[in-house]
Write an enzyme that holds these catalytic residues in place. Structure first.
Site, PDB file in Angstrom:
ATOM      1  N   HIS A 109       0.814  -1.213   0.000  1.00 44.11           N
ATOM      2  CA  HIS A 109       0.000   0.000   0.000  1.00 44.11           C
ATOM      3  C   HIS A 109       0.847   1.262   0.000  1.00 44.11           C
ATOM      4  O   HIS A 109       0.394   2.318  -0.432  1.00 44.11           O
ATOM      5  CB  HIS A 109      -1.008  -0.004   1.147  1.00 44.11           C
ATOM      6  CG  HIS A 109      -0.482   0.294   2.504  1.00 44.11           C
ATOM      7  ND1 HIS A 109      -0.179  -0.683   3.419  1.00 44.11           N
ATOM      8  CD2 HIS A 109      -0.223   1.461   3.134  1.00 44.11           C
ATOM      9  CE1 HIS A 109       0.221  -0.130   4.547  1.00 44.11           C
ATOM     10  NE2 HIS A 109       0.216   1.175   4.400  1.00 44.11           N
ATOM     11  N   SER A 122       3.871   2.324   8.349  1.00 45.49           N
ATOM     12  CA  SER A 122       3.664   1.331   7.301  1.00 45.49           C
ATOM     13  C   SER A 122       4.968   1.082   6.567  1.00 45.49           C
ATOM     14  O   SER A 122       5.618   2.011   6.104  1.00 45.49           O
ATOM     15  CB  SER A 122       2.618   1.820   6.299  1.00 45.49           C
ATOM     16  OG  SER A 122       1.338   1.687   6.823  1.00 45.49           O
ATOM     17  N   ASP A 176       1.054  -7.819   2.431  1.00 42.09           N
ATOM     18  CA  ASP A 176       1.218  -6.392   2.145  1.00 42.09           C
ATOM     19  C   ASP A 176       2.703  -6.032   2.055  1.00 42.09           C
ATOM     20  O   ASP A 176       3.304  -5.515   3.000  1.00 42.09           O
ATOM     21  CB  ASP A 176       0.531  -5.585   3.242  1.00 42.09           C
ATOM     22  CG  ASP A 176       0.333  -4.128   2.862  1.00 42.09           C
ATOM     23  OD1 ASP A 176       0.909  -3.697   1.843  1.00 42.09           O
ATOM     24  OD2 ASP A 176      -0.398  -3.423   3.579  1.00 42.09           O
TER      25      ASP A 176
END
Length: 846
Positions: A197, A770, A334
């Site tokens: 992402h 992230s 991810d």
């Protein structure tokens, strides 16, 4: 998902009168420039992720974002992936709505082809370190702040200088800002691992209906096939130095809040200019900690050529989609690989085929040994924003005013984009990243709102402040210093609430319509040229406007009039529903005397006729507007231009009020934190502000509610169990075959009898983390952080060791997919891999 952006760091301050939007300090503005992602601003919508906020950002850009001189409470922008959710300039709490100057928002939006969101969240006072040993996002020079001896008993095997050092390679040299999140070098050839992402904007920017990397994934079989990640940079912390004394020496007794902030900004700029003069190869910024109690000068090496190497398909990288976002158990792969390049001379350079891979001072070793419950883990990354030292007025504002509005308006935008995406594949690709980011932000806000209410934080904070005032009133000297604090906060927030919603709505209207945004840029440019040269905004410089003009033809070509008409209708309806005394003057002037169905019809006609005007129908026609003076624009007597002129003027007026609010709370908050910490005798760590941080904890499950216990790991079998045959639970056929044939190879965890997928720990993280590496005690990579759990979303305000969990993808699942699913195991040849059966491979690197 956690990406930040975010998020502006808490150090940015307002600059004066940015036409058409909120005001930012020059330093904040520079920070925004380093964060393309943050810069993809969602004009006018209060969002707080990640900056991509937001999904930094984003904010997760699937995360959280944050902003800056726009009021911190109500702002909206988002994070480069705002990018760089923003390197992160921090926004004060004031009124939101006004964004960056429209021209600047336009420029970033065009360059990245994306909308960013700026997400704002509040914070509170931290608990004593003794209560939660894992709490805190600490500065990486841990020997100065953390109980290293106790950490060694838990499993830390590194020396403090192996984590942070300016005299030799350390982990700080391997962990970088990339896009709205974080990444880490995993080879001597500049290879970076981060989240899918975080890389998503690069994936979408290169996708077309013919080469749909979103659905099919991307794999470069050679260096020559690696594709530019448009709008991305990589920033590496080289050093940070305490400059508190130098900065605060500029503050003089008797200064007003505005004068004080201008003096701090000016002194910060002097320090940055002096550092740049000494070494122009690096980029610098002064960042405040503890809301201005201390200041640090940061030096960064910024790499401008970033390329996409490998990303799995969305059905793996975002498996579970929004239903699983922020949830546990999780089964998402991810991850993505990117690579940083420099010029042949080894110096940062823009993209060129002649560039060569960057050679980092340090890269991470990969561990295949896994982990077990209770194992020590540590995380380094660039968290965007937390607000753990905020006053009760800030929390009340966010809980009862900001979050409800953000959730409502962003969900409405998601619905409109989703509807538009059904028209054809080109529009689906165009809106994919925006829907992704906004959906993440909405769930983030919903969880944060629920966390605030569940924790009764507002009531607890008010009780704390009441006791604090009793303490203050018991000593004359303390009463003189702190006695008026809470009343001054109350007055500032009362003023903010008198205009924030109309500011948000008007800014949203102007910035969410690409056509109105273009007109606003032309008007802002014309108005800016009427000012004295020293008062002009850098957003409207000749260079900035030239770049905007260059991008306008493509922007006009990409316009979606049907969507814009609905967006304009959305914000006009919101404006019409504002109570008396809070109406938007420029909009009320437009529909004077109309109400009910008559007004609705007039609003629809306004939106429809905008796209019938020859003056705005082509790039050539719009470009001509940029060459006109403010008077020449007025002389055209065009109803749409007149409306934009009135709107920009109204936004400028509200921006000045926002600036006063920001200056006021900026002056009060250091005093507030100083007083509370003195009273509580609490060990403090600075709020996250997109600078490099270190946190640690253990692998551990949790109890989300009565009679339920969540284990700390998930497996490939769980992925298959969730398969529903359609998005977002659509397991690729090849992955199902690998599982059915149990082709697990060296990635089988014998204790689990399966391939490990994701795991959770007590590490304290937030948006911007992230892509952060989660490491064992030896500093070896065991996973990649990509999210936090829903029950822990209130942790931006207060950490809860029983509920807050960081979610990571297991590096063994990453390698299993890379090798078995995608056939990209050639990448392993440039990595150093240890443990499991991988120790049979020849290790490359250091």
């Amino acid at each position: 998902m956690y990406s930040e952006a975010v998020s502006l760091a808490d150090s940015a301050r307002p600059i004066s009168n940015l036409t058409g939007c909120c005001t930012f300090s020059e330093e904040s503005f520079r920070r925004l420039e380093r964060c393309p992602e943050t810069m993809k601003s969602l004009g006018g919508v209060l969002v707080t992720l990640p900056v991509h906020l937001a999904k930094g950002c984003t904010l997760s850009r699937r995360g959280r974002l944050r902003s800056q001189s726009i009021s911190e409470e109500s702002l909206m922008l988002s994070g480069d992936n705002m990018r760089e959710t923003m390197r992160t300039a921090q926004l004060e709490e004031g009124a939101p709505a006004c964004l960056l100057p429209t021209a600047y928002c336009l420029l970033r939006r065009l360059m990245t082809r994306r909308i960013l969101i700026l997400i704002l969240v509040a914070s509170t006072i931290v608990s004593p370190l003794a209560l939660f040993a894992e709490e805190g996002m600490w500065l990486p020079d841990i020997s100065k702040s953390l109980p290293v001896a106790r950490m060694r008993l838990k499993g830390l095997a590194l020396k403090p200088e192996e984590i942070y050092s300016t005299n030799g390679p350390s982990l700080k040299d391997a962990v970088v800002i990339i896009g709205a999140g974080t990444g880490s070098f995993v080879s001597a050839e500049g290879l970076i691992i981060t989240n899918h992402h975080v890389a998503f904007s690069a994936i979408t920017a290169s996708s077309t209906p013919q080469t749909n990397y979103i659905e099919n994934g991307f794999l470069a079989r050679s260096r020559a096939e690696e594709i530019p990640a448009k709008g991305y940079t990589v920033s590496i912390t080289r050093s940070f130095t305490d400059v508190t004394a130098q900065v605060l020496s500029a503050v003089k007794e008797g200064m007003t809040a505005e004068e004080r902030q201008k003096a701090i900004d000016a002194r910060s700029k002097e320090l940055v200019d002096a550092a740049r003069k000494n070494d122009s190869a690096l980029q610098y910024q002064v960042v405040d900690m503890f809301n201005g109690l201390s200041y640090y000068l940061y030096a960064y090496e910024v790499l401008k050529d970033v390329r996409l190497v490998y990303a799995p398909p969305k059905s793996i990288g975002f498996f579970g989609g929004d239903p699983d976002n922020f949830e546990w158990p999780r089964h998402t792969g991810d991850y993505a690989f990117m690579r940083a390049y420099v010029g042949p001379d080894g110096k940062p350079a823009e993209y060129s085929e002649k560039n060569v891979p960057y050679r980092p001072k340090k890269f991470l070793t990969i561990s295949m040994d896994g982990y077990k419950d209770g194992d020590f883990v540590m995380v380094m990354g660039y968290p965007g924003s937390t607000f753990r030292y905020r006053e009760s007025y800030s929390i009340e504002y966010r809980q009862n005013r900001l979050y409800p509005y953000q959730i409502e308006i962003l969900q409405a935008l998601i619905d409109l984009m989703t509807e538009a995406s059904k028209q054809n594949q080109s529009l689906a690709i165009k809106y994919a990243d925006q829907i992704f980011s906004l959906s993440n932000a909405v769930k983030n806000f919903q969880g944060s709102l629920q966390g605030l209410r569940r924790s009764n934080l507002l009531e607890r904070k008010r009780a704390d402040e009441e006791q604090f005032m009793q303490y203050v009133n018991g000593a004359p000297a303390l009463k003189v210093k702190y006695g008026g604090l809470l009343q001054q906060f109350a007055e500032l927030y009362r003023e903010l609430k008198s205009f924030d919603m109309r500011q948000n709505i008007l800014s949203g209207l102007i910035n969410q319509s690409e056509t109105l945004q273009l007109l606003s840029a032309a008007v802002g440019r014309a108005l800016d040229r009427e000012k004295a040269e020293q008062q002009r905004s850098p957003a409207y410089s000749e260079t900035a406007i030239a770049r905007v003009k260059q991008a306008i033809p493509e922007m006009v070509k990409q316009r979606d009039p049907a969507f814009e008409r609905k967006v304009i209708g959305l914000f006009l309806e919101k404006a019409g529903n504002l109570p008396r005394g809070e109406k938007v003057e420029s909009i009320e002037k437009l529909f004077a005397g109309k109400s009910g169905e008559e007004r609705k019809g007039a609003e629809a006609e306004f939106a429809r006729k905008l796209f019938e005007q020859e003056r705005f129908s082509s790039a050539e026609a719009i470009l001509k507007l940029f060459d006109l003076s403010a008077q020449q624009l007025k002389d055209l007597n065009d109803p749409y231009l007149n409306f934009v002129i009135d709107s920009v003027t109204e936004l400028q007026s509200m921006s000045k009020r926002t600036e006063r609010f920001n200056a006021g709370v900026t002056k009060l908050r250091p005093l507030y934190i100083e007083g509370i910490s003195s009273w509580k005798k609490t060990t403090l760590y600075p709020d996250a502000n997109r600078t490099l941080r270190f946190t640690y904890g253990e692998v551990k499950g949790y109890k989300p509610r009565d009679a339920v216990w969540y284990q700390s790991q998930t497996t490939l079998s769980g992925v298959i169990e969730k398969d529903g045959g359609k998005e977002p639970f659509d397991v690729p056929e090849r992955l199902k075959q690998l599982q059915a044939r149990r082709e697990f190879g060296r990635y089988l965890d014998r204790k689990l009898g399966d391939v490990p997928v994701d795991f959770i720990s007590t590490a304290d993280i937030t948006g911007g983390n992230s892509g952060s590496p989660i490491m064992n005690g030896r500093g070896e990579l065991i996973g990649i952080i990509f999210d936090g759990n829903y029950e822990g979303l209130g942790s931006d305000y207060v950490y809860n060791g029983d509920l807050s969990r960081a979610i990571a993808v297991d590096i063994r699942y990453v390698f299993f997919l890379t090798e078995k699913f995608s056939g990209a195991d050639y990448l392993f040849k440039e990595m150093q891999i240890r443990g499991g059966e991988s120790n049979k491979q020849k290790a490359v690197g250091r």
